[in-house]
Structures are given as structure tokens and as C-alpha cells.
Enzyme design. Structure first.
Site, PDB file in Angstrom:
ATOM      1  N   GLN A 123       6.568  -6.714   7.564  1.00 28.73           N
ATOM      2  CA  GLN A 123       6.547  -6.327   6.754  1.00 28.73           C
ATOM      3  C   GLN A 123       5.512  -5.157   6.857  1.00 28.73           C
ATOM      4  O   GLN A 123       5.473  -3.875   6.109  1.00 28.73           O
ATOM      5  CB  GLN A 123       6.741  -6.603   4.801  1.00 28.73           C
ATOM      6  CG  GLN A 123       7.582  -7.237   4.472  1.00 28.73           C
ATOM      7  CD  GLN A 123       7.163  -7.539   3.051  1.00 28.73           C
ATOM      8  OE1 GLN A 123       7.065  -7.653   1.860  1.00 28.73           O
ATOM      9  NE2 GLN A 123       6.086  -9.144   3.155  1.00 28.73           N
ATOM     10  N   ASN A 124       4.713  -4.927   7.409  1.00 30.32           N
ATOM     11  CA  ASN A 124       3.168  -3.714   7.239  1.00 30.32           C
ATOM     12  C   ASN A 124       4.157  -3.070   8.470  1.00 30.32           C
ATOM     13  O   ASN A 124       4.874  -3.136   9.593  1.00 30.32           O
ATOM     14  CB  ASN A 124       2.412  -4.676   8.457  1.00 30.32           C
ATOM     15  CG  ASN A 124       2.010  -5.848   7.273  1.00 30.32           C
ATOM     16  OD1 ASN A 124       2.438  -5.696   6.046  1.00 30.32           O
ATOM     17  ND2 ASN A 124       1.245  -6.924   7.683  1.00 30.32           N
ATOM     18  N   HIS A 184      10.181  -3.054   7.799  1.00 29.09           N
ATOM     19  CA  HIS A 184       9.722  -1.699   7.382  1.00 29.09           C
ATOM     20  C   HIS A 184       9.657  -0.469   7.701  1.00 29.09           C
ATOM     21  O   HIS A 184       8.526   0.269   7.165  1.00 29.09           O
ATOM     22  CB  HIS A 184       8.811  -1.189   6.120  1.00 29.09           C
ATOM     23  CG  HIS A 184       9.170  -2.945   4.470  1.00 29.09           C
ATOM     24  ND1 HIS A 184       8.604  -2.920   4.222  1.00 29.09           N
ATOM     25  CD2 HIS A 184      10.284  -2.670   4.689  1.00 29.09           C
ATOM     26  CE1 HIS A 184       9.216  -3.752   3.932  1.00 29.09           C
ATOM     27  NE2 HIS A 184      10.205  -3.659   3.785  1.00 29.09           N
ATOM     28  N   CYS A 223      17.941  16.345  11.866  1.00 30.72           N
ATOM     29  CA  CYS A 223      18.206  15.665  13.551  1.00 30.72           C
ATOM     30  C   CYS A 223      17.974  13.972  13.797  1.00 30.72           C
ATOM     31  O   CYS A 223      17.080  14.097  13.015  1.00 30.72           O
ATOM     32  CB  CYS A 223      18.003  16.757  14.736  1.00 30.72           C
ATOM     33  SG  CYS A 223      16.388  16.614  15.400  1.00 30.72           S
ATOM     34  N   ALA A 279      -6.206 -15.166   5.565  1.00 31.47           N
ATOM     35  CA  ALA A 279      -5.066 -15.457   6.930  1.00 31.47           C
ATOM     36  C   ALA A 279      -6.572 -15.591   8.138  1.00 31.47           C
ATOM     37  O   ALA A 279      -6.498 -16.495   8.917  1.00 31.47           O
ATOM     38  CB  ALA A 279      -4.614 -14.172   6.611  1.00 31.47           C
TER      39      ALA A 279
END
Ligand code: BV8
Ligand code: ZN
Length: 244
Positions: free
Chosen positions: A98-99, A116, A127, A235
């Protein structure tokens, strides 16, 4: 718990990873719930929207330039490298993120789905002009400027090529991510509050098909109820332990 997670991965035939802002926290990038300082008075949900951009493009560009500067100073952390290594040894088939901070790519992840968008890509509001600022070497020009960036082709306003709240996700990326989730027999969910949809469906799709869910987070999240294994911790400290 760690050995249970390692066993699930060792037995898996098609494992994927699903990541959120928490995997970049140890790289010094504020998570969405963790904005502090300058942006304390704004919630990202108020700035990362088409309405905010229409109302005050200068403010929204200031927000994204501030984040680009922070991200440019950031480096991938051991968590990003651990996922890249798990892909290299054939355990992980893909990383769905999602980063928008490009750190997975910088850490060497090859099969990366950016649900994302990417903060270093811009696109025209009129354009179909798109530009990858890292590729065109124009990152610093963009970050230092105070002007509203204009499309070199038609002169309209350029915007960050990220998905704002209320906007649909890029069709191809979403289909690819859902397809991977349907094939996965295990997903490692890292550093997400699991509240933003449709991205947050990913762990549920894996679970519904009998896949196993391993979650790495410093606190419980919207994903924890479906996690087979919840590894509480940072993490950058937990993931390297999953790599032999
Ligand atoms: C859409 C890019 C429709 C921009 C982002 C139900 C179904 C479908 C949609 C909705 C729905 N209900 C509401 C919606 C609308 C909305 C939504 O989900 N709102 C939420 C707030 C309820 N969804 C949308 O608007 C989406 N679009 O639905 O369009 C549509 C369809 C067709 C046609 C027209 C319209 C678009 C959503 C995308 C928004 N863009 N980012 C940018 O970056 O500027 S979202 C942004 O926030 C992130 O990308 C991420 O997805 C999201 C949540 O952030 P997280 O990554 O989870 O980070 P967070 O800070 O929340 O949590 C960090 C976690 O890490 C925490 O759990 C923390 O404990 C943990 N952590 C911290 N440190 C560590 C750690 N873990 C491990 N180690 C650490 N060291
Ligand atoms: Zn244009």
C-alpha cells in the site's frame, strides 16, 4: 510463534507479502496514524483527496514534497531486505504494498504490486502524460520547486501519481493483487492497520481460500482477527528472523 510462522512458510507453495506504512517506520517514514510535527494539524485523509487538491493544490503539493524529501533521506530497512531475500530464495512470489515510498523496489523486490501508486511518479490532470521522476532525473527539481508543476505537453496541472481517498485503485494492479491472493496459500502481513479498502481485502481473500495468515505488527490491527500467527514486534527485527 516464530517457529510456527517459519513452518508455515517452509510448507507453503505460493506465499506472498502484503505491506503497509509500518514496514517503513524504521526507515524514518511516519506512518499514517503517526503523522507528527508540521502535519499534526492535518489528517492524511484530509490531504490525500481530490477535493483537497482542487481546493488548495499548493498545500497538497507542499505535503507531497515534504514526504518526498523525507523518503529521499530514507533507506530500506532490514524488513524490506528480508522480503526481497525471501523472494530471491523462492519463498515469496510477490510483494503487494500500500506504500508509495519505492523502498521495496530499492531493497531489490522484483515482483512488486503498488496498489496505491508511487510518490516519485506524476501524471497530468488533463492528458495522459505520466513521468517517473527518478527515471527522468527530475526528482530534486520537483522537490525544491515552490511552483505548481505543469504538464510539458498540455500545460495543465500535474499531480502525484498516487491513489487518493475516494479514487479507484489502478485496475491492473488491483486485479493482479486479487489474483495473487486467490492463488496464495500463505500471506505475511506487515505493518498495516488493515482499515483501508479495497487493499485490506487481501488477507481475507487468502484466508477464505484456506491460506494461512502471518501478521507482523507492533500492535493488534484490523487483520489480527484472521491471523493464524501474530508476531508482535518491529518488522525490522522480526522479519530477518524468518529468513534462514
Ligand atoms: C476507493 C496513497 C472507491 C496516498 C492511500 C469500504 C470499501 C471500499 C472503500 C471504502 C470502504 N469504506 C471506506 C472506503 C473509502 C476508503 C477507505 O478505505 N477509507 C478508510 C479510511 C475507512 N477507500 C478509498 O477511498 C479507496 N478508494 O474505495 O474508491 C471507488 C471505486 C470506483 C470508483 C470511484 C471510487 C482508496 C484508498 C487509497 C488511499 N490512499 N495512500 C498517499 O500515500 O498519500 S491510503 C494510505 O493509508 C496507505 O496507502 C494505506 O493504504 C492506508 C493505511 O495506512 P497503513 O499502511 O495501514 O498505515 P497506518 O499508519 O494506518 O498503520 C501502520 C501500521 O503499522 C499500524 O498497524 C502500526 O501498528 C504498524 N507499525 C508501526 N510501526 C511498525 C509497525 N509494524 C511493524 N513494525 C513497525 N516498526
Ligand atoms: Zn497534459
Amino acid at each position: 510463534m516464530l517457529s510456527h510462522a517459519a513452518k508455515i512458510l517452509a510448507r507453503s507453495k505460493f506465499a506472498i507479502a502484503f505491506t503497509g506504512a509500518g514496514i517503513s517506520a524504521e526507515s524514518g517514514i511516519p506512518t499514517f496514524r503517526g503523522f507528527n510535527g508540521l502535519w499534526k494539524r492535518y489528517r492524511p485523509e484530509e490531504l490525500a483527496t481530490p477535493e483537497a487538491f482542487r481546493r488548495d493544490p499548493h498545500l497538497v503539493w507542499e505535503f507531497y514534497r515534504w514526504r518526498m524529501r523525507k523518503i529521499l533521506r530514507a533507506k530500506p530497512n532490514p524488513a524490506h531486505y528480508a522480503l526481497a531475500r525471501l523472494e530471491e530464495i523462492g519463498v515469496l512470489k510477490a510483494v503487494i504494498t500500500q506504500n508509495v515510498d519505492d523502498l521495496h523496489r530499492e531493497a531489490g523486490t522484483k515482483n512488486l504490486i503498488e496498489l496505491h501508486g508511487n510518490i516519485f511518479r506524476v501524471r497530468c490532470t488533463s492528458c495522459d502524460y505520466r513521468e517517473n521522476l527518478k527515471g527522468s532525473g527530475r526528482v530534486h527539481e520537483f522537490v525544491e520547486s515552490r511552483e505548481l508543476p505543469r504538464c510539458p505537453r498540455c500545460g495543465s496541472l500535474l499531480r502525484p501519481d498516487v491513489v487518493w481517498f475516494g479514487e479507484p485503485l489502478p485496475k491492473e494492479a488491483l486485479e493482479k493483487a486479487f489474483n495473487l491472493a486467490e492463488r496464495a496459500d500463505a500471506v505475511i502481513v506487515v505493518g498495516t492497520s488493515g482499515v483501508v479498502y479495497p487493499a485490506a481485502y487481501i488477507p481475507y481473500i487468502v484466508k477464505e481460500r484456506g491460506g494461512r495468515v502471518i501478521e507482523v505488527n507492533v500492535e493488534r490491527s484490523g487483520v489480527t482477527p484472521v491471523a493464524d500467527v501474530f508476531l508482535r514486534g518491529k518488522a525490522g527485527e522480526v522479519l530477518p528472523k524468518l529468513v534462514k
